[in-house]
Design a protein around this motif. Structure first.
Motif, PDB file in Angstrom:
ATOM      1  N   ALA A 417       0.887  -1.253   0.024  1.00  0.00           N
ATOM      2  CA  ALA A 417       0.018  -0.029  -0.014  1.00  0.00           C
ATOM      3  C   ALA A 417       0.859   1.168  -0.049  1.00  0.00           C
ATOM      4  CB  ALA A 417      -0.965   0.036   1.200  1.00  0.00           C
ATOM      5  N   TRP A 421       5.484   1.141  -7.617  1.00  0.00           N
ATOM      6  CA  TRP A 421       5.174   0.085  -8.408  1.00  0.00           C
ATOM      7  C   TRP A 421       6.417  -0.776  -8.783  1.00  0.00           C
ATOM      8  CZ3 TRP A 421       0.604  -1.993  -8.876  1.00  0.00           C
ATOM      9  CH2 TRP A 421      -0.507  -1.424  -8.771  1.00  0.00           C
ATOM     10  N   TRP A 426       5.939  -6.017  -4.774  1.00  0.00           N
ATOM     11  CA  TRP A 426       4.889  -6.281  -5.563  1.00  0.00           C
ATOM     12  C   TRP A 426       5.137  -7.447  -6.091  1.00  0.00           C
ATOM     13  CZ3 TRP A 426       0.336  -4.002  -5.284  1.00  0.00           C
ATOM     14  CH2 TRP A 426       0.299  -2.933  -4.828  1.00  0.00           C
ATOM     15  N   TYR A 429       3.358 -10.501  -4.301  1.00  0.00           N
ATOM     16  CA  TYR A 429       2.035  -9.854  -3.806  1.00  0.00           C
ATOM     17  C   TYR A 429       0.933 -10.917  -3.610  1.00  0.00           C
ATOM     18  CZ  TYR A 429      -2.626  -8.080  -4.560  1.00  0.00           C
ATOM     19  OH  TYR A 429      -4.104  -7.808  -4.227  1.00  0.00           O
ATOM     20  N   LEU A 439      -2.588   4.809   1.801  1.00  0.00           N
ATOM     21  CA  LEU A 439      -2.422   4.416   0.384  1.00  0.00           C
ATOM     22  C   LEU A 439      -1.209   5.451  -0.059  1.00  0.00           C
ATOM     23  CD1 LEU A 439      -3.322   3.543  -2.505  1.00  0.00           C
ATOM     24  CD2 LEU A 439      -4.702   5.573  -2.235  1.00  0.00           C
ATOM     25  N   ARG A 519      -4.238   0.112  -7.534  1.00  0.00           N
ATOM     26  CA  ARG A 519      -3.654  -0.061  -6.140  1.00  0.00           C
ATOM     27  C   ARG A 519      -4.719  -0.104  -5.178  1.00  0.00           C
ATOM     28  NH1 ARG A 519       1.334   1.758  -3.713  1.00  0.00           N
ATOM     29  NH2 ARG A 519       2.074   2.268  -5.866  1.00  0.00           N
ATOM     30  N   VAL A 689       1.294  -4.117 -13.179  1.00  0.00           N
ATOM     31  CA  VAL A 689      -0.267  -3.614 -12.821  1.00  0.00           C
ATOM     32  C   VAL A 689      -1.189  -4.780 -13.190  1.00  0.00           C
ATOM     33  CG1 VAL A 689      -2.161  -1.914 -13.324  1.00  0.00           C
ATOM     34  CG2 VAL A 689       0.168  -1.036 -12.918  1.00  0.00           C
TER      35      VAL A 689
END
Length: 703
Positions: A417, A421, A426, A429, A439, A519, A689
């Motif tokens: 959070a 990126w 990540w 994740y 955030l 996100r 993403v």
């Protein structure tokens, strides 16, 4: 609103996890006792103090300080505990106060974990007392209340503990004094008084982004964020900000010099300890004779640099969890950078004004206008100016070195959070089981140090909507050319050749919106967050592809007025039904087809395709939606929207403006810096993403 209590008054608690914040006129020791219905203690294990700071549901500071934050979880306490008493005592042997009456009256504030004040009590009428029971939280018929006590003891800690029925009162008081003595070097001085008009806040409250387009510091208290604290060093900067500096700048420099130890004159090791970030101190170094034998494990003193100085540690802040500690640490880094740069700018401004005054004096004497005497006077003035600026920059560089070192250890430790990126977190994740506290909405930096990016964290759930300005004027309002160009080159996914044109800005704005939406989806449990999109012109399809392919968005939005009306009617119905259910405490009566997940509404190319009725509904969602889990994100050109007249002005003012390219438009409410904001885009060519959304889709199908 925080209730102001007087002695003997009580106030109900509407929550069971609270913070107790103490402010005094000098260093004090804070502790907690856990008593039964009569307030009697079962033993020394019922006391939390600097020598034993953690008990079940309780955590108190480890040292004497002018400000304290005590964490209390009432649900975690034993059923036998009916009274939680907050004790304050003056430490002995550190040259401090000997009686509470010799300083300003201490105050105790009970707050929620988000910093919301519940009750405050200022302990007046103290004289020769050196210990006091400030307030107590007590259980009555299954509910908790707070009572203002203010019972003082001239005989100090032993008398206070003895009065609560502890047979070992004298021994425990001696243990507490010994623990405080071990932390003598860490005692925090009373904070420097703030200048008139400066904001004052608790040590770590809920973080909100800086105020927008604000040319000067806010004159009122910053309700959504903490006020600045000092960083490492800066005495040189403070001394340079002498007469002639602005009041606000002198306040920043003076507070900094008052909060912190002076910088080492010989350029020695930087002190990485932050006075308002609580951490476990390293043990004192052993005497030269106490050399560790070969094969003996090293001391658990924590990481140190080759010269023996302590290194910064991720999570070096107060909090219930590592995420909260990192959140408070990041916010502290923001404050520290703001204060350090404010002190530097104040010193530089003072040096410049002093140079002008000395040059004016030199030229005012006709004898000095020509010849060597005039040249010498001007050279001397310039030398003084250069010396002051060099000293101020050296102090700033020391502060920046500390913050850079801290950033290097904090950034890799951030949870998803809070992470960029491109953070490796990540790659591993997994869908979380609960919503995080905040955030990352982008990065912030100042022109004095372009390499140091401070994460811009906002608390969840979002209390205000977002507006991503897609107009070309948003880029034109950016900071100075070199700073803006450097920021643009380093921005993932942005152009590198010249300023972006209007179409490119629109594309980047929608990519920023999708990155933020992805996100938000990723950091919530599967099914707890959903995204809806209004795109009357159908131009956002390329940017929305990751959301549609992963199933986060069921289909591309319907174009035209029909699509606008359908989405707004659905969300308006949801807000009205949830409001009625909350008002009447009838959550079980909600229709089965109502999606109770939090909703993010992205409106692309606003206000294209909106009529008066649609604008009214959107205004309603912006005002009423956040309280019941409906959040708004507009992607729009503010300049083009002015043709609708003042009807949209309240809507724009209610939203937080961010930009798809680096832009210096955010101002903090304490020193008024113009911070350059950078959007949270993924690295160019990265598939992170899509990968994260794919894992979220798999988890949603499995649930």
């Amino acid at each position: 609103m925080t209730a102001e209590l007087v002695r003997g008054q009580n106030h109900p608690l509407d929550r069971t996890r609270v913070e107790i914040r103490v402010a005094a006129g000098g260093p004090v020791v804070a502790g907690i006792t856990l008593g039964d219905e009569q307030g009697r203690l079962s033993g020394v294990e019922a006391v939390a103090h600097p020598g034993a700071p953690r008990r079940t549901g309780i955590e108190v500071p480890r040292q004497a300080a002018a400000e304290h934050r005590i964490a209390v979880d009432l649900d975690a306490l034993s059923a036998a505990v009916h009274r939680v008493s907050v004790l304050l005592a003056l430490p002995t042997g550190i040259g401090g106060l000997t009686a509470f009456g010799a300083a300003a009256a201490p105050s105790v504030t009970v707050t929620g974990l988000d910093g919301t004040g519940i009750a405050r009590y200022t302990i007046t009428g103290l004289g020769a007392e050196s210990a006091v029971v400030a307030v107590e939280l007590y259980r009555r018929q299954g509910t908790w209340k707070v009572r203002a006590v203010g019972q003082g003891y001239a005989d100090g800690l032993p008398a206070m503990l003895r009065d609560q029925g502890l047979p070992q009162a004298a021994e425990l008081a001696a243990e507490i004094e010994e623990a405080v003595g071990r932390g003598q070097a860490r005692a925090v001085p009373a904070p420097a008084p703030l200048a008139a008009g400066r904001s004052e806040r608790p040590g770590a409250g809920p973080a909100a982004p800086p105020a927008q387009d604000r040319p000067s510091p806010a004159p009122a208290t910053a309700a959504d964020g903490p006020a600045p604290t000092g960083t490492g060093t800066g005495a040189g900067t403070g001394s340079a900000a002498g007469p002639g500096a602005g009041a606000g700048a002198k306040a920043a420099a003076g507070a900094k010099a008052g909060d912190l130890p002076p910088a080492p004159a010989d350029g020695g090791p930087i002190d990485y300890r932050h006075p308002r970030r609580r951490s476990t101190p390293a043990p004192a170094a052993p005497a030269p004779s106490a050399v560790r034998p070969a094969g003996t494990p090293p001391s658990a003193a924590g990481p140190t640099a080759p010269d023996g100085s302590p290194l910064p540690v991720a999570g070096d802040a107060a909090g219930w969890s590592m995420d909260e500690r990192l959140y408070n640490q990041v916010w502290g880094m923001f404050e520290d950078l703001a204060r350090s740069v404010a002190a530097y700018r104040s010193a530089a401004d003072f040096a410049e004004s002093r140079l002008e005054q000395e040059l004016d004096r030199a030229l005012a004497d006709p004898r000095h206008r020509l010849g060597t005497a005039g040249e010498d006077a001007r050279a001397t003035a310039r030398d003084k100016h250069a010396t002051l600026v060099t000293q101020a920059r050296a102090a700033l560089d020391r502060d920046l070195a500390q913050l850079m070192a801290e950033s290097e250890v904090v950034e890799p430790a951030l949870p998803p959070a809070f992470a960029r990126w491109d953070n490796p977190v990540w790659q591993g994740y997994h869908v979380p089981a609960e919503r995080p506290m905040a955030l990352r909405l982008g990065d912030l930096h100042l022109p004095e140090v372009l390499d140091l990016r401070i994460p811009m964290l906002v608390r969840l759930p979002l209390e205000r909507g977002l507006w991503i300005d897609s107009g070309p004027d948003s880029y034109a309002r950016g900071g100075p050319g070199p700073e803006r160009d450097i920021g643009r080159r380093e921005l993932p996914g942005a152009l590198t050749d010249g300023p972006p044109d209007e179409s490119e800005l629109r594309r980047l704005a929608m990519e920023s919106a999708v990155a933020i939406a992805a996100r938000l989806l990723a950091i919530h449990p599967a099914g707890d967050f959903a995204v809806q999109v209004i795109d009357p012109g159908g131009a956002a399809a390329p940017a929305l592809a990751p959301l549609v392919e992963s199933g986060a968005l069921p289909a591309f939005p319907l174009p035209g007025a029909k699509g606008v009306t359908a989405v707004l009617e659905e969300l308006t119905r949801r807000v009205e039904l949830v409001q009625m259910a909350v008002r009447h405490r009838a959550a079980d009566s909600l229709p089965a087809d109502l999606d109770t997940a939090e909703q993010l509404l992205i409106v692309h190319d606003f206000p294209h395709g909106f009529d008066d009725r649609a604008l009214t509904r959107l205004r309603y969602l912006a005002d009423e939606g956040p309280a019941v889990g409906v959040h708004l994100m507009l992607v729009a050109d503010r300049v083009q929207s002015r043709e609708y007249g003042p009807v949209l002005d309240p809507l724009w003012r209610s939203l937080l403006r961010i930009t798809p390219v680096p832009d210096a438009h955010l101002a903090d409410p304490w020193v008024g810096h113009a911070w350059t904001y950078e959007p949270p885009l993924a690295p160019k060519g990265s598939q992170v993403v899509r990968q994260v959304l794919g894992r979220l889709a798999a988890a949603r199908k499995a649930s």
